[in-house]
Design a protein around this motif. Structure first.
Motif, short mmCIF file in Angstrom:
data_model
loop_
_atom_site.label_atom_id
_atom_site.label_comp_id
_atom_site.label_asym_id
_atom_site.label_seq_id
_atom_site.Cartn_x
_atom_site.Cartn_y
_atom_site.Cartn_z
N MET A 4 67.19 -10.54 50.54
CA MET A 4 68.59 -10.12 50.50
C MET A 4 68.90 -9.40 49.19
SD MET A 4 71.50 -9.96 51.99
CE MET A 4 71.69 -11.17 53.30
N ARG B 71 68.44 -5.72 48.94
CA ARG B 71 69.37 -4.88 49.70
C ARG B 71 70.80 -4.96 49.20
NH1 ARG B 71 65.15 -5.92 52.40
NH2 ARG B 71 64.48 -4.76 54.25
N ALA B 72 71.09 -5.95 48.37
CA ALA B 72 72.47 -6.24 48.00
C ALA B 72 72.86 -5.56 46.69
CB ALA B 72 72.66 -7.74 47.87
N ASP B 73 74.14 -5.58 46.42
CA ASP B 73 74.65 -5.15 45.12
C ASP B 73 74.02 -6.05 44.06
OD1 ASP B 73 76.23 -4.93 42.76
OD2 ASP B 73 77.90 -4.17 43.95
N SER C 273 76.00 -8.98 42.98
CA SER C 273 76.49 -9.92 43.98
C SER C 273 75.65 -11.20 43.99
CB SER C 273 76.43 -9.29 45.38
OG SER C 273 76.75 -10.25 46.38
N ARG D 154 77.16 -8.96 49.01
CA ARG D 154 77.89 -7.70 49.06
C ARG D 154 76.93 -6.52 49.13
NH1 ARG D 154 80.61 -10.17 44.77
NH2 ARG D 154 82.63 -11.04 45.34
N ARG D 155 77.30 -5.53 49.92
CA ARG D 155 76.51 -4.31 50.02
C ARG D 155 76.75 -3.44 48.79
NH1 ARG D 155 77.93 -1.23 55.26
NH2 ARG D 155 76.22 0.07 54.46
N PRO D 156 75.74 -2.71 48.34
CA PRO D 156 75.92 -1.81 47.18
C PRO D 156 77.02 -0.78 47.44
CG PRO D 156 73.60 -2.05 47.72
CD PRO D 156 74.37 -2.68 48.85
N HIS E 132 80.07 -1.20 48.30
CA HIS E 132 81.02 -1.53 49.38
C HIS E 132 81.69 -2.87 49.08
CE1 HIS E 132 79.64 1.60 52.26
NE2 HIS E 132 78.48 1.42 51.64
N ASN F 150 82.33 -4.80 51.83
CA ASN F 150 81.86 -5.66 52.92
C ASN F 150 80.49 -6.24 52.60
OD1 ASN F 150 80.47 -3.32 53.16
ND2 ASN F 150 81.01 -2.89 55.28
N PHE F 151 79.94 -6.99 53.55
CA PHE F 151 78.76 -7.81 53.27
C PHE F 151 77.59 -7.46 54.18
CE2 PHE F 151 82.30 -10.14 51.63
CZ PHE F 151 81.82 -10.84 50.54
N THR F 152 76.41 -7.70 53.67
CA THR F 152 75.20 -7.72 54.48
C THR F 152 74.92 -9.17 54.84
OG1 THR F 152 74.22 -5.76 53.46
CG2 THR F 152 72.71 -7.30 54.51
#
Length: 207
Positions: free
Chosen positions: A127, A130-132, A135, A167-169, A171, A173-175
């Motif tokens: 995860m 892929r995430a910020d 986050s 959190r998505r980079p 954005h 919203n979330f992954t």
């Protein structure tokens, strides 16, 4: 502090690695012909791990009650249970001789719980790739989430074990990812477990 305890605590707190395999040549792919599988570069090769962190992650994720007031105690049960169960061998983490000697029902429990511990640890690394970067990674036991949040799983007896979110980079919203953990040790059991796991997860997943 006696020598055995000192060594066991050092093993728990030292950074080491577990072996990760996720490539197109993975033999298990042939046994899951109906699933859309993709290799994951972030999970292929040695996966850095501090055993203490993986065990604390298991303890928190599987706590019977979700209470911040109890977390300090809850976070330590897996460490107390599995201290002395690991050894470092050629820069990789393996079960110690006492850990390998566990048998019967206790072996099943050990396999399941360590499968969750290192599955969540590896899933969190997946995860994070892929995430910020700023986050946190949220982990939740599917069975402890409100029904309205897991209505997609409540319609079936087949449920994944955990949900990860971050959190998505760039954005707000979330992954979200589903984690199915399997604590098996022989190739035949691995194949059987992954067939069941594929039925519990999204039809497109990484392995």
């Amino acid at each position: 502090m006696n020598g055995a305890l000192k060594h066991a605590l050092h093993t728990l707190t030292a950074r080491t690695a577990v072996r990760g395999v996720s490539d197109e040549a993975l033999p298990i792919r042939a046994d899951l012909p109906h699933a859309r599988l993709a290799a994951c570069a972030a999970l292929n090769g040695p996966q850095p791990v501090v055993p203490l962190e993986a065990l604390r992650g298991l303890a928190v994720a599987s706590a019977a009650t979700l209470s911040a007031d109890l977390l300090q105690v809850q976070a330590n049960w897996a460490v107390a249970r599995y201290v002395g169960s690991f050894e470092h061998k050629k820069d990789h983490l393996v079960l110690s001789e006492p850990g390998e000697a566990v048998c019967g029902n206790q072996r099943r429990v050990l396999s399941e719980e360590l499968g969750i511990a290192f599955g969540l640890h590896t899933g969190s690394r997946w995860m994070a790739s892929r995430a910020d970067p700023a986050s946190p990674i949220w982990v939740a036991d599917v069975d402890q989430l409100p029904a309205r949040l897991v209505s997609w799983a409540a319609k079936s007896e087949h449920r994944p074990d955990f949900v990860l979110a971050a959190r998505r980079p760039g954005h707000t919203n979330f992954t979200v990812a589903l984690v199915e953990s399997k604590g098996t040790r022989t190739p035949s059991h691995v194949k059987k477990a992954w067939r069941a796991g594929a039925d519990r997860s999204h039809p497109q997943f990484e392995i």
